[in-house]
Design a protein around this motif. Sequence first.
Motif, PDB file in Angstrom:
ATOM      1  N   ALA A 189      62.450  42.820  -4.510  1.00  0.00           N
ATOM      2  CA  ALA A 189      62.924  43.969  -5.305  1.00  0.00           C
ATOM      3  C   ALA A 189      62.082  45.206  -4.992  1.00  0.00           C
ATOM      4  N   ARG A 190      62.726  46.355  -5.056  1.00  0.00           N
ATOM      5  CA  ARG A 190      62.019  47.632  -4.888  1.00  0.00           C
ATOM      6  C   ARG A 190      62.627  48.645  -5.854  1.00  0.00           C
ATOM      7  N   SER A 191      61.789  49.583  -6.294  1.00  0.00           N
ATOM      8  CA  SER A 191      62.263  50.618  -7.223  1.00  0.00           C
ATOM      9  C   SER A 191      62.527  51.923  -6.498  1.00  0.00           C
ATOM     10  N   TYR A 192      63.532  52.671  -6.968  1.00  0.00           N
ATOM     11  CA  TYR A 192      63.847  53.978  -6.363  1.00  0.00           C
ATOM     12  C   TYR A 192      64.258  54.983  -7.442  1.00  0.00           C
ATOM     13  N   SER A 193      63.702  56.186  -7.341  1.00  0.00           N
ATOM     14  CA  SER A 193      64.036  57.255  -8.285  1.00  0.00           C
ATOM     15  C   SER A 193      65.468  57.714  -8.064  1.00  0.00           C
ATOM     16  N   LEU A 194      66.123  58.058  -9.158  1.00  0.00           N
ATOM     17  CA  LEU A 194      67.514  58.526  -9.060  1.00  0.00           C
ATOM     18  C   LEU A 194      67.547  60.013  -8.722  1.00  0.00           C
ATOM     19  N   GLY A 238      57.606  48.017   6.747  1.00  0.00           N
ATOM     20  CA  GLY A 238      57.927  47.480   5.426  1.00  0.00           C
ATOM     21  C   GLY A 238      58.914  46.333   5.478  1.00  0.00           C
ATOM     22  N   LYS A 239      59.098  45.686   4.311  1.00  0.00           N
ATOM     23  CA  LYS A 239      60.025  44.552   4.247  1.00  0.00           C
ATOM     24  C   LYS A 239      61.454  45.002   3.992  1.00  0.00           C
ATOM     25  N   VAL A 240      61.628  46.047   3.200  1.00  0.00           N
ATOM     26  CA  VAL A 240      62.974  46.420   2.752  1.00  0.00           C
ATOM     27  C   VAL A 240      63.581  47.573   3.557  1.00  0.00           C
ATOM     28  N   THR A 241      62.799  48.638   3.748  1.00  0.00           N
ATOM     29  CA  THR A 241      63.443  49.831   4.330  1.00  0.00           C
ATOM     30  C   THR A 241      63.968  49.619   5.766  1.00  0.00           C
ATOM     31  N   PRO A 242      63.285  48.867   6.652  1.00  0.00           N
ATOM     32  CA  PRO A 242      63.884  48.630   7.972  1.00  0.00           C
ATOM     33  C   PRO A 242      65.233  47.902   7.854  1.00  0.00           C
ATOM     34  N   TYR A 251      54.290  55.758  -6.678  1.00  0.00           N
ATOM     35  CA  TYR A 251      55.217  54.907  -5.936  1.00  0.00           C
ATOM     36  C   TYR A 251      54.657  53.547  -5.553  1.00  0.00           C
ATOM     37  N   ASN A 252      53.334  53.342  -5.598  1.00  0.00           N
ATOM     38  CA  ASN A 252      52.818  51.971  -5.400  1.00  0.00           C
ATOM     39  C   ASN A 252      51.474  51.821  -6.089  1.00  0.00           C
ATOM     40  N   LEU A 255      70.240  57.787  -4.064  1.00  0.00           N
ATOM     41  CA  LEU A 255      68.811  57.593  -3.847  1.00  0.00           C
ATOM     42  C   LEU A 255      68.402  58.267  -2.551  1.00  0.00           C
ATOM     43  N   CYS A 256      67.118  58.596  -2.472  1.00  0.00           N
ATOM     44  CA  CYS A 256      66.607  59.215  -1.248  1.00  0.00           C
ATOM     45  C   CYS A 256      65.390  58.395  -0.850  1.00  0.00           C
ATOM     46  N   ILE A 257      65.488  57.718   0.295  1.00  0.00           N
ATOM     47  CA  ILE A 257      64.508  56.677   0.648  1.00  0.00           C
ATOM     48  C   ILE A 257      63.885  56.974   2.007  1.00  0.00           C
ATOM     49  N   SER A 258      62.552  56.811   2.078  1.00  0.00           N
ATOM     50  CA  SER A 258      61.909  57.023   3.380  1.00  0.00           C
ATOM     51  C   SER A 258      61.649  55.683   4.056  1.00  0.00           C
ATOM     52  N   LEU A 259      61.744  55.706   5.377  1.00  0.00           N
ATOM     53  CA  LEU A 259      61.570  54.492   6.174  1.00  0.00           C
ATOM     54  C   LEU A 259      60.089  54.185   6.354  1.00  0.00           C
ATOM     55  N   ASN A 260      59.704  52.966   5.966  1.00  0.00           N
ATOM     56  CA  ASN A 260      58.379  52.461   6.297  1.00  0.00           C
ATOM     57  C   ASN A 260      58.636  51.409   7.376  1.00  0.00           C
ATOM     58  N   SER A 261      58.401  51.766   8.623  1.00  0.00           N
ATOM     59  CA  SER A 261      58.870  50.886   9.706  1.00  0.00           C
ATOM     60  C   SER A 261      58.178  49.525   9.678  1.00  0.00           C
ATOM     61  N   GLY A 268      56.581  63.983   0.196  1.00  0.00           N
ATOM     62  CA  GLY A 268      57.663  63.156   0.735  1.00  0.00           C
ATOM     63  C   GLY A 268      58.794  62.931  -0.248  1.00  0.00           C
ATOM     64  N   THR A 269      59.246  61.670  -0.333  1.00  0.00           N
ATOM     65  CA  THR A 269      60.376  61.365  -1.218  1.00  0.00           C
ATOM     66  C   THR A 269      59.970  61.384  -2.699  1.00  0.00           C
ATOM     67  N   GLY A 270      58.730  61.698  -2.976  1.00  0.00           N
ATOM     68  CA  GLY A 270      58.318  61.931  -4.365  1.00  0.00           C
ATOM     69  C   GLY A 270      59.082  63.093  -4.981  1.00  0.00           C
TER      70      GLY A 270
HETATM   71  C1  FAD Z   1      59.007  53.848  -9.830  1.00  0.00           C
HETATM   72  C2  FAD Z   1      59.125  53.921  -8.312  1.00  0.00           C
HETATM   73  C3  FAD Z   1      60.037  54.786  -7.738  1.00  0.00           C
HETATM   74  C4  FAD Z   1      60.139  54.869  -6.350  1.00  0.00           C
HETATM   75  N1  FAD Z   1      61.033  55.742  -5.816  1.00  0.00           N
HETATM   76  C5  FAD Z   1      61.116  55.868  -4.471  1.00  0.00           C
HETATM   77  C6  FAD Z   1      62.030  56.816  -3.905  1.00  0.00           C
HETATM   78  O1  FAD Z   1      62.790  57.519  -4.610  1.00  0.00           O
HETATM   79  N2  FAD Z   1      62.079  56.919  -2.550  1.00  0.00           N
HETATM   80  C7  FAD Z   1      61.258  56.142  -1.728  1.00  0.00           C
HETATM   81  O2  FAD Z   1      61.346  56.300  -0.493  1.00  0.00           O
HETATM   82  N3  FAD Z   1      60.400  55.237  -2.254  1.00  0.00           N
HETATM   83  C8  FAD Z   1      60.326  55.067  -3.592  1.00  0.00           C
HETATM   84  N4  FAD Z   1      59.482  54.127  -4.118  1.00  0.00           N
HETATM   85  C9  FAD Z   1      58.769  53.194  -3.190  1.00  0.00           C
HETATM   86  C10 FAD Z   1      59.686  51.977  -2.897  1.00  0.00           C
HETATM   87  O3  FAD Z   1      59.816  51.183  -4.066  1.00  0.00           O
HETATM   88  C11 FAD Z   1      59.136  51.065  -1.766  1.00  0.00           C
HETATM   89  O4  FAD Z   1      57.785  50.800  -2.014  1.00  0.00           O
HETATM   90  C12 FAD Z   1      59.295  51.695  -0.370  1.00  0.00           C
HETATM   91  O5  FAD Z   1      60.672  51.919  -0.086  1.00  0.00           O
HETATM   92  C13 FAD Z   1      58.714  50.788   0.736  1.00  0.00           C
HETATM   93  O6  FAD Z   1      59.387  49.550   0.712  1.00  0.00           O
HETATM   94  P1  FAD Z   1      59.267  48.545   1.950  1.00  0.00           P
HETATM   95  O7  FAD Z   1      59.660  47.173   1.465  1.00  0.00           O
HETATM   96  O8  FAD Z   1      59.980  49.068   3.156  1.00  0.00           O
HETATM   97  O9  FAD Z   1      57.738  48.564   2.316  1.00  0.00           O
HETATM   98  P2  FAD Z   1      56.630  47.539   1.800  1.00  0.00           P
HETATM   99  O10 FAD Z   1      56.766  46.229   2.519  1.00  0.00           O
HETATM  100  O11 FAD Z   1      56.614  47.489   0.318  1.00  0.00           O
HETATM  101  O12 FAD Z   1      55.363  48.354   2.334  1.00  0.00           O
HETATM  102  C14 FAD Z   1      54.066  47.981   2.081  1.00  0.00           C
HETATM  103  C15 FAD Z   1      53.168  49.204   1.752  1.00  0.00           C
HETATM  104  O13 FAD Z   1      53.341  50.306   2.654  1.00  0.00           O
HETATM  105  C16 FAD Z   1      52.970  51.512   2.005  1.00  0.00           C
HETATM  106  N5  FAD Z   1      54.046  52.501   2.161  1.00  0.00           N
HETATM  107  C17 FAD Z   1      55.353  52.256   2.290  1.00  0.00           C
HETATM  108  N6  FAD Z   1      56.055  53.393   2.498  1.00  0.00           N
HETATM  109  C18 FAD Z   1      55.143  54.394   2.498  1.00  0.00           C
HETATM  110  C19 FAD Z   1      55.225  55.795   2.659  1.00  0.00           C
HETATM  111  N7  FAD Z   1      56.407  56.416   2.878  1.00  0.00           N
HETATM  112  N8  FAD Z   1      54.103  56.514   2.552  1.00  0.00           N
HETATM  113  C20 FAD Z   1      52.917  55.909   2.331  1.00  0.00           C
HETATM  114  N9  FAD Z   1      52.764  54.584   2.190  1.00  0.00           N
HETATM  115  C21 FAD Z   1      53.865  53.827   2.277  1.00  0.00           C
HETATM  116  C22 FAD Z   1      52.716  51.190   0.574  1.00  0.00           C
HETATM  117  O14 FAD Z   1      51.337  51.048   0.343  1.00  0.00           O
HETATM  118  C23 FAD Z   1      53.411  49.861   0.390  1.00  0.00           C
HETATM  119  O15 FAD Z   1      52.842  49.121  -0.661  1.00  0.00           O
HETATM  120  C24 FAD Z   1      59.326  54.040  -5.512  1.00  0.00           C
HETATM  121  C25 FAD Z   1      58.413  53.154  -6.104  1.00  0.00           C
HETATM  122  C26 FAD Z   1      58.296  53.100  -7.478  1.00  0.00           C
HETATM  123  C27 FAD Z   1      57.293  52.137  -8.081  1.00  0.00           C
END
Ligand code: FAD
Length: 238
Positions: A50-55, A78-82, A237-238, A70-76, A124-126
């Motif tokens: 699960a992941r949270s995203y601002s509306l 990461g587990k979800v965004t790719p 955001y984390n 939603l507006c989401i940035s890619l964390n290449s 960023g997406t904040g």
């Molecule tokens: C209340 C809330 C609202 C959120 N709203 C948004 C939103 O509107 N848009 C959005 O893009 N994300 C938002 N997030 C963050 C989102 O939930 C995920 O953490 C994000 O999308 C990364 O997910 P992932 O599985 O790809 O990466 P993960 O596998 O979770 O990545 C691991 C770690 O990488 C780091 N990381 C990831 N992305 C970034 C980044 N861009 N900059 C710096 N460090 C990073 C963090 O430390 C994170 O814990 C929000 C988080 C919360 C708690």
Amino acid sequence: MKAIIQTSTALTPNVKRFLIETEVPINALPGQFVTLSFPELLDENNRSIARSYSLLNWAANDSQLPVIELCISLNSLGKVTPWLWGLDKPVEIESTEALGTFTLRDYQDSVYDEVSRILFICTGTGIAPFIPMIEHILNNHPQKEVFLYSGNRNFTDELFTDILKLWEVEFPLFTYVPVFSREVSAENYGYVHAFYKEALHMNCHVYVCGWSEMCKEARQHLKAMGLTRKQYFFEQYN
Ligand SMILES: Cc1cc2nc3c(=O)[nH]c(=O)nc-3n(C[C@H](O)[C@H](O)[C@H](O)COP(=O)(O)OP(=O)(O)OC[C@H]3O[C@@H](n4cnc5c(N)ncnc54)[C@H](O)[C@@H]3O)c2cc1C
């Protein structure tokens, strides 16, 4: 509840806007978020990640949102965004209702009459929760001064430029300050913290949204400037 990721469009090289249809329309206040879970992505305990995203949008006047944005940035790494970036057709996921207390104070209440200036600080997406929050203030409290300090690395990372510049024209008390940390030619070059200090005063409220380092630094600056805990509000955001 069930939800379907319908479409996504690129906003910048690293950020996409996603449209998600929920099974039941939801109520949402400016600033709230949803938590999505992805049945195709399992953690080590075989549970949906699960992941949270601002509306980006909200439901005005007790209406309900048929589609959430939603507006989401890619964390290449990461587990979800790719995985989200790899989608090429609608996919079913789960969504919560709108959640969270990072919402605007009730500026109708006379207790906040003295708050003449409201600052929004993000990187960023904040910026996502600030779009509906600022829109709400501009339309409902036009006597308040509103400042948005939005930090990004490069010019190409800037989000929602068109609407923000339009609001500056439409609402004389709205000031948009884009800050760039990797563009030496930028009017505002550096980190966002160097820029908002001059706008802080004792009758302001400050909303901050972004990753933990940025929030931590902002908290230190706001405290050092003498603002009290009742004057600033965070979404981390984390
Ligand atoms: C209340 C809330 C609202 C959120 N709203 C948004 C939103 O509107 N848009 C959005 O893009 N994300 C938002 N997030 C963050 C989102 O939930 C995920 O953490 C994000 O999308 C990364 O997910 P992932 O599985 O790809 O990466 P993960 O596998 O979770 O990545 C691991 C770690 O990488 C780091 N990381 C990831 N992305 C970034 C980044 N861009 N900059 C710096 N460090 C990073 C963090 O430390 C994170 O814990 C929000 C988080 C919360 C708690």
